[in-house]
Design a protein around this motif. Structure first.
Motif, short mmCIF file in Angstrom:
data_model
loop_
_atom_site.label_atom_id
_atom_site.label_comp_id
_atom_site.label_asym_id
_atom_site.label_seq_id
_atom_site.Cartn_x
_atom_site.Cartn_y
_atom_site.Cartn_z
N LEU A 206 0.83 -1.03 0.10
CA LEU A 206 -0.10 -0.03 0.08
C LEU A 206 0.68 1.22 0.13
N TYR A 207 0.41 2.26 -0.83
CA TYR A 207 1.05 3.67 -0.83
C TYR A 207 0.18 4.81 -0.72
N VAL A 208 0.75 5.74 -0.29
CA VAL A 208 0.03 6.90 0.00
C VAL A 208 0.34 8.02 -1.15
N ASN A 209 -0.53 8.56 -1.70
CA ASN A 209 -0.32 9.39 -2.84
C ASN A 209 -0.87 10.76 -2.29
N PHE A 210 -0.03 11.81 -2.46
CA PHE A 210 -0.06 13.27 -2.00
C PHE A 210 -0.20 14.13 -3.12
N GLY A 211 -0.43 13.70 -4.33
CA GLY A 211 -0.51 14.47 -5.41
C GLY A 211 1.12 14.75 -6.04
N ASP A 212 1.72 15.29 -5.29
CA ASP A 212 3.09 15.55 -5.45
C ASP A 212 4.41 14.37 -5.34
N PHE A 213 3.67 13.57 -4.60
CA PHE A 213 4.64 12.43 -4.48
C PHE A 213 3.93 11.41 -3.79
N THR A 214 4.45 10.06 -3.59
CA THR A 214 3.86 8.90 -3.21
C THR A 214 4.88 8.29 -2.32
N VAL A 215 4.81 7.60 -1.24
CA VAL A 215 5.31 7.12 -0.12
C VAL A 215 4.60 5.75 0.21
N GLU A 216 5.36 4.81 0.70
CA GLU A 216 4.71 3.65 1.31
C GLU A 216 4.05 3.93 2.47
N LEU A 217 2.83 3.05 2.78
CA LEU A 217 2.00 3.47 3.86
C LEU A 217 2.68 3.44 5.12
N ASP A 218 3.56 2.26 5.27
CA ASP A 218 4.53 2.25 6.49
C ASP A 218 5.30 3.53 6.86
N LYS A 219 5.73 4.27 5.77
CA LYS A 219 6.46 5.55 6.03
C LYS A 219 5.65 6.69 7.05
N VAL A 220 4.49 6.38 7.24
CA VAL A 220 3.52 7.45 7.81
C VAL A 220 3.80 7.58 9.17
N LEU A 221 4.28 8.54 9.88
CA LEU A 221 4.70 8.77 11.22
C LEU A 221 3.53 9.27 11.98
#
Length: 231
Positions: A206-221
């Motif tokens: 799973l990835y989180v998309n912010f429009g400008d960039f996308t990161v792995e869900l486990d990177k959410v702090l």
């Protein structure tokens, strides 16, 4: 802004392969049964077929069928778990989250720019400097940060130090602190804060998309409601 979730193409591909295998097995089994029936009808009563060989062939087909059934069951279980994780993560859409990173992207035609980071002092600092560099390393913006102990948020409006809008591109932010009793600045860790636009599932991840960039869900702090004061 696009809100929503996407399907897992990898699971779909595996499911299609399993269905194709089941279809081919069904055709092969029908051909085998037809051939077996024909052989039984036309066999010489004085020289009947070898029942051991026939039993072994039937057992082999039964084993293949069992494997295909297990693959279909596994596909359904993986698909259900992936969908459950995806739907659970979709609750993040529209919320502000903190993630690892220190780069902003300014897009062509973007007018209302608001890029945020957070940083924290373990103790009250003597000085705090926030700097933003363009993609070739040139300093475009610099300002003083909050010196108080604790966590702080800084939001950049996409303008340089002179108040002019910056050109589209990628920008890197750095934070430095001068501790009490020190004469020099040292790097201070910072993270991005942005609103979640979309949750994407790619090959089971799973990835989180912010429009400008996308990161792995486990990177959410950290997570906060969009109308809440993050700090």
């Amino acid at each position: 802004m696009v809100d929503g979730v996407s399907s897992n193409s990898a699971i779909t591909a595996f499911e299609n392969k399993t269905k194709a295998a089941a279809k081919k097995f069904g055709a092969d089994l029908n051909n085998f049964l037809l051939l077996l029936t024909t052989q039984l009808q036309q066999q010489d009563p004085s020289q009947p077929m070898d029942t051991n060989e026939m039993t072994a062939q039937i057992a082999q087909y039964a084993s293949v069928e069992q494997q295909i059934n297990q693959s279909e069951l596994l596909t359904q279980l993986v698909k259900q778990n992936s969908q459950q994780d995806l739907f659970s993560a979709s609750n993040l859409v529209g919320k502000n989250v903190e993630v690892f990173g220190n780069t902003f992207k300014v897009r062509e035609g973007e007018t209302e720019i608001s890029k945020s980071i957070v940083y924290a002092h373990g103790a009250t600092a003597k000085a705090t400097k926030i700097k933003i560099f363009n993609s070739v390393g040139n300093l475009v913006y610099s300002t003083d940060g909050n010196n108080e102990a604790g966590k702080h948020k800084f939001t950049w409006d996409g303008k340089d130090t002179n108040g002019n809008p910056v050109a589209p591109g990628t920008y890197t932010v750095t934070v430095e602190e001068q501790k009490q009793g020190s004469d020099s600045l040292t790097p201070l860790a910072s993270n991005l804060v942005a609103k979640v636009q979309e949750i994407i599932s790619i090959e089971g991840e799973l990835y989180v998309n912010f429009g400008d960039f996308t990161v792995e869900l486990d990177k959410v702090l950290a997570i906060s409601e969009p109308d809440e004061n993050y700090i």
